[in-house]
Design an enzyme around this catalytic site. Structure first.
Site, PDB file in Angstrom:
ATOM      1  N   LYS B 181       0.875  -1.169   0.000  1.00  0.00           N
ATOM      2  CA  LYS B 181       0.000   0.000   0.000  1.00  0.00           C
ATOM      3  C   LYS B 181       0.912   1.218   0.000  1.00  0.00           C
ATOM      4  O   LYS B 181       1.597   1.510   0.977  1.00  0.00           O
ATOM      5  CB  LYS B 181      -0.900   0.015   1.232  1.00  0.00           C
ATOM      6  CG  LYS B 181      -1.900   1.174   1.186  1.00  0.00           C
ATOM      7  CD  LYS B 181      -2.429   1.536   2.561  1.00  0.00           C
ATOM      8  CE  LYS B 181      -2.893   2.983   2.594  1.00  0.00           C
ATOM      9  NZ  LYS B 181      -1.785   3.964   2.521  1.00  0.00           N
ATOM     10  N   GLY B 238       4.220   2.689  11.565  1.00  0.00           N
ATOM     11  CA  GLY B 238       3.528   3.971  11.605  1.00  0.00           C
ATOM     12  C   GLY B 238       2.981   4.279  12.977  1.00  0.00           C
ATOM     13  O   GLY B 238       3.535   3.850  13.990  1.00  0.00           O
ATOM     14  N   SER B 239       1.854   4.979  12.980  1.00  0.00           N
ATOM     15  CA  SER B 239       1.304   5.481  14.239  1.00  0.00           C
ATOM     16  C   SER B 239       0.578   4.393  15.017  1.00  0.00           C
ATOM     17  O   SER B 239       0.140   3.386  14.458  1.00  0.00           O
ATOM     18  CB  SER B 239       0.327   6.617  13.959  1.00  0.00           C
ATOM     19  OG  SER B 239      -0.847   6.107  13.341  1.00  0.00           O
ATOM     20  N   GLU B 262       4.869  -2.061  13.784  1.00  0.00           N
ATOM     21  CA  GLU B 262       5.803  -1.306  14.624  1.00  0.00           C
ATOM     22  C   GLU B 262       5.190   0.076  14.760  1.00  0.00           C
ATOM     23  O   GLU B 262       5.010   0.776  13.767  1.00  0.00           O
ATOM     24  CB  GLU B 262       7.173  -1.292  13.962  1.00  0.00           C
ATOM     25  CG  GLU B 262       8.267  -0.825  14.874  1.00  0.00           C
ATOM     26  CD  GLU B 262       8.737   0.553  14.500  1.00  0.00           C
ATOM     27  OE1 GLU B 262       8.195   1.524  15.084  1.00  0.00           O
ATOM     28  OE2 GLU B 262       9.627   0.658  13.633  1.00  0.00           O
ATOM     29  N   CYS B 299      10.927   6.853  15.037  1.00  0.00           N
ATOM     30  CA  CYS B 299      10.223   6.071  16.062  1.00  0.00           C
ATOM     31  C   CYS B 299      11.079   5.909  17.307  1.00  0.00           C
ATOM     32  O   CYS B 299      10.582   5.528  18.360  1.00  0.00           O
ATOM     33  CB  CYS B 299       9.804   4.703  15.516  1.00  0.00           C
ATOM     34  SG  CYS B 299      11.102   3.866  14.625  1.00  0.00           S
TER      35      CYS B 299
END
Lengths: 500, 500
Positions: B181, B238-239, B262, B299
């Site tokens: 994606k 990501g978030s 993650e 991150c």
């Protein structure tokens, strides 16, 4: 006199109790077992958290010694344990004795793995301070224990997958405190084994709360344990329905935790035309014995026998029929399992032909088989559900292509078996189809009988387990209760012992 | 002219399109990218299933060669790629060049792991036909690929955790087709890298559909992919919000699949009194640089600086303040991230003191810090949420005990750092508190800068990742896309090559 819940070195009562049932008479056994209420659950979890702070610092040999003592204490229970487990499960004493050997063997195997460190995944990368454009740090990695874990025990393995079974032994081996949800169908067996564990803990001065066992039912006790923030992982062996409920609860926590659930499996067995030509009766005898062994109450029971239509297919079926008709009716593990088994057969017999089906409600159940065509199987959803007990569906397929269509209609499986002759041109594609859904492939054998070995995989894609990477048998099972931690540029004095 | 979705060797349009934005001007970039509709998604997944049947039979060296060619093709894109990624992300070209080196390095590392087999977990147990009471079967075990996987790309790593990033490279390495994606904030970068991958696939005659990339948004495209039965696992970076939505969707499938997400991390850094006494300014400089690096969009950005109250604490804080005040304001990765960052600071500034906070809505953001006491932190829930961007909370704790209370109030973390002096009596207990929540521990260093090495752990307990056992960096990342399969009593001719 009510047997209390064991919370580390103390015992506690709740407000109600449960009793075991002798499945061979369907009458309650005398002893009562106190059902854990919220206060009892709370105390067990608090103690487990405190115990973890101490136990995680134990050296591997200390944990190994504890497991060895548990094994010894279980043997010391002698006939008392064998008789009680047999009484509560309806399983013959010889089977219980064999299962006890496996249980003790597993404890020793995990003790040995921990003592020798052969299960560990340690990595050390030394620093390269001069590296360009950036210096490389010193990095070392090991697996550490997750924290307190909850283990749900299995009705069909009152010893090997229960109170001191594979999940408990592997969790204790790596450094996790364990809260065991006792199985309501063998509470007395649980109490005996729990006593052996507690005695071992005392002998080794283990922290209070390292091991607890609570009595109760899945929807109340089980759910309360899964949802508690102090619990860091869950082990389960049992039905799809119960396993999925546990997975769903863990996944909807504010902090989801790993669930290692080993659930149902159909264990498809493919028999090619070449194998049938060579030894139809041998295969029928072997599969008949495998599907009725232990009254069909194994997660690896062959539940689907998929045959390539062939002139000798009837010989196979008559051997199988002979076996199931000559097998004595026996009680099942508990009345719920028996009712489910009979209900499944009753429902299926409305849709298809069930051989040796006996609808009369009795205590003992007869083995049975259903016989369908490949087309009928593909169109009948209910035939895709596991029937726990001595039952299998024989699927007569038109050809090897239909066999592969049947296989690709199935979910994940613990095992997939092929009976064939070397050189059969269908072998590779059938093996490939079995591999794509199964955790273990068997050539010319039966799926029952799970060897405890490093190269065993007892697991598979959903719904046979909750996570396809992990198995419940062998030293790989230890990893489930751990997570890796890396230490960057740590002074030698603060590094964990085995990374120095 | 609209860039189409890539579906193996063909391309397809949906009914709408999206555009990248130059975050340094907040204006749309010219190119349009077609949003995948249901028909496009369906075709990509069908092709991936077909591709898997072929690709899973590729030999390890073939997969390794493919990865090496992808790496080469990415380098061949030269400045075009660097400039486009910089344009779409606002990250400087030097950073993109460094990230490209890491991306190419990862591809080669996975290629090497696959070529040498050093990541494999093969076991062989030979038969013991004479064993009593039962013969021991021949058992062999290996890891096999899961099937088609979906990878969600990361806004903050347009190369290293995007179209040919760690998740894609590791999945292709073990034999899984991948549907990427594309990230809506760097679609042009995605198209360039996807072209490099497709070219490599053609060069190596890879099956059509081994790699696809689709454009769209998480709630529509992302959810459709996660829920599709043809998808066997999901990778995400990501978030927390997006990661949790993916976890929840996967967990509620009829057949739940593994999600390797993650997500966010606060990356607590503890500074003891002994360290502060020895080098308050050095630590302030180092952490100031770490928290502002890449505009704080890592991150592993240190989001909590937990200091033991001390006479030199003000020196540390003034060094930190000087660093954030002297750091140039810069654009963030996209307008949504920037808005979230400014909103978080605005909200926090109502509750606590935020230094260098600039409420004016501008394109470029300034680094900022909040300053609270240990008590205030423990009582203020909003301070426990990650703020993605150049922001950190400095927590002044009364003593080491309060530091440990602060640490135990936190969820799972990717990293935990301690700055201290050897021999400080608090070291062991602080390290233990950090270890109990973190995947990687750092001594006297900064958490940013994730070394790609076998001994790296880039992962941790929830919410830093979805499963504490798996990391996203290093060859351990390969395991995520595999499952073990055991072969029992298999004739040599039907055993997989590396188990013979």
């Amino acid at each position: 006199m009510v047997t209390e819940n064991i919370i580390g070195y103390s015992t506690k009562s709740g407000h109600s109790f449960l009793q075991g049932v002798d499945p061979s008479t369907e009458t309650y056994l005398e002893e009562k077992f106190s059902i854990a209420d919220q206060a009892v659950i709370h105390e067990a979890l608090d103690k487990a958290v405190d115990a973890f702070a101490i136990y995680k610092k134990w050296k591997p040999f200390q944990r190994a010694d504890l497991l060895d003592t548990i094994a010894q204490n279980i043997m010391n229970l002698g006939d008392t344990l064998v008789k009680r487990a047999s009484l509560e499960t309806g399983l013959p004493e010889a089977r219980i004795t064999g299962e006890r050997a496996r249980t003790v063997g597993q404890l020793k195997m995990f003790a040995n793995a921990v003592r020798t460190g052969k299960w560990e995944e340690n990595f050390i990368d030394h620093a390269e301070p001069e590296r360009q454009p950036l210096p490389k740090p010193d990095l070392r990695k090991q697996l550490i224990a997750l924290g307190p874990v909850v283990v749900f025990t299995a009705s069909n393995f009152p010893l090997a997958y229960s109170t001191a079974g594979g999940d408990v032994a592997s969790a204790l081996a790596v450094g996790c405190p364990v809260i065991v949800k006792a199985h309501e169908s063998h509470p007395g067996t649980n109490a005996l084994v729990a006593g052996a564990i507690v005695d071992a803990c005392k002998q080794h001065h283990a922290p209070d709360g390292l091991f607890s066992t609570l009595y109760g039912y899945g929807p109340e006790l089980g759910q309360a344990l899964i949802k508690d923030p102090r619990v860091k992982a869950v082990g389960f062996t049992g039905s799809y329905r119960a396993g999925r409920a546990i997975m769903d609860s863990a996944a909807t926590r504010p902090d989801p935790i790993p669930v290692y659930a080993e659930m149902g499996s159909l264990n498809p067995v493919v028999i090619t035309a070449s194998a049938m030509q060579a030894r139809a009766q041998t295969i029928g005898d072997a599969l008949g014995a495998s599907m009725t062994m232990g009254t069909g109450q194994f997660c690896t029971k062959p539940g689907l026998m998929i045959i390539e239509e062939n002139s000798k297919a009837d010989d196979f079926i008559s051997a199988l029929e002979k076996k199931i008709e000559s097998t004595a009716a026996l009680p099942m593990l508990n009345t719920r399992i028996k009712s489910n088994f009979l209900k499944s057969l009753t429902d299926l017999s409305k849709e298809t032909k069930v051989i040796n089906y006996n609808a009369e409600p009795k205590i003992q159940v007869h083995p049975a088989i259903a016989m369908v065509s490949g087309d009928e199987f593909l169109l009948t959803h209910s035939l895709h559900d596991e029937v726990f007990g001595p039952f299998a569906v024989v699927i007569r397929c038109k050809n090897a292509d239909q066999i592969k269509r049947v296989l690709s209609s199935l979910g994940g499986q613990l095992t997939g078996t092929i009976w064939s002759e070397p050189g059969d041109s269908q072998n590779e594609s059938i093996i490939e189809a079995l591999e794509s859904i199964s955790g273990r492939l068997i050539w010319n054998g039966v799926p029952t009988g799970v060897e405890v070995a490093d190269s065993m995989m007892h697991g598979g894609p959903f719904p046979s387990t909750s996570h396809p990477f992990f198995g419940a048998v062998g030293i790989g099972a230890l990893k489930r209760w751990t997570r890796p931690v890396a230490y960057q540029n740590f002074p030698m004095e603060y590094l964990p012992h085995n990374l120095k």
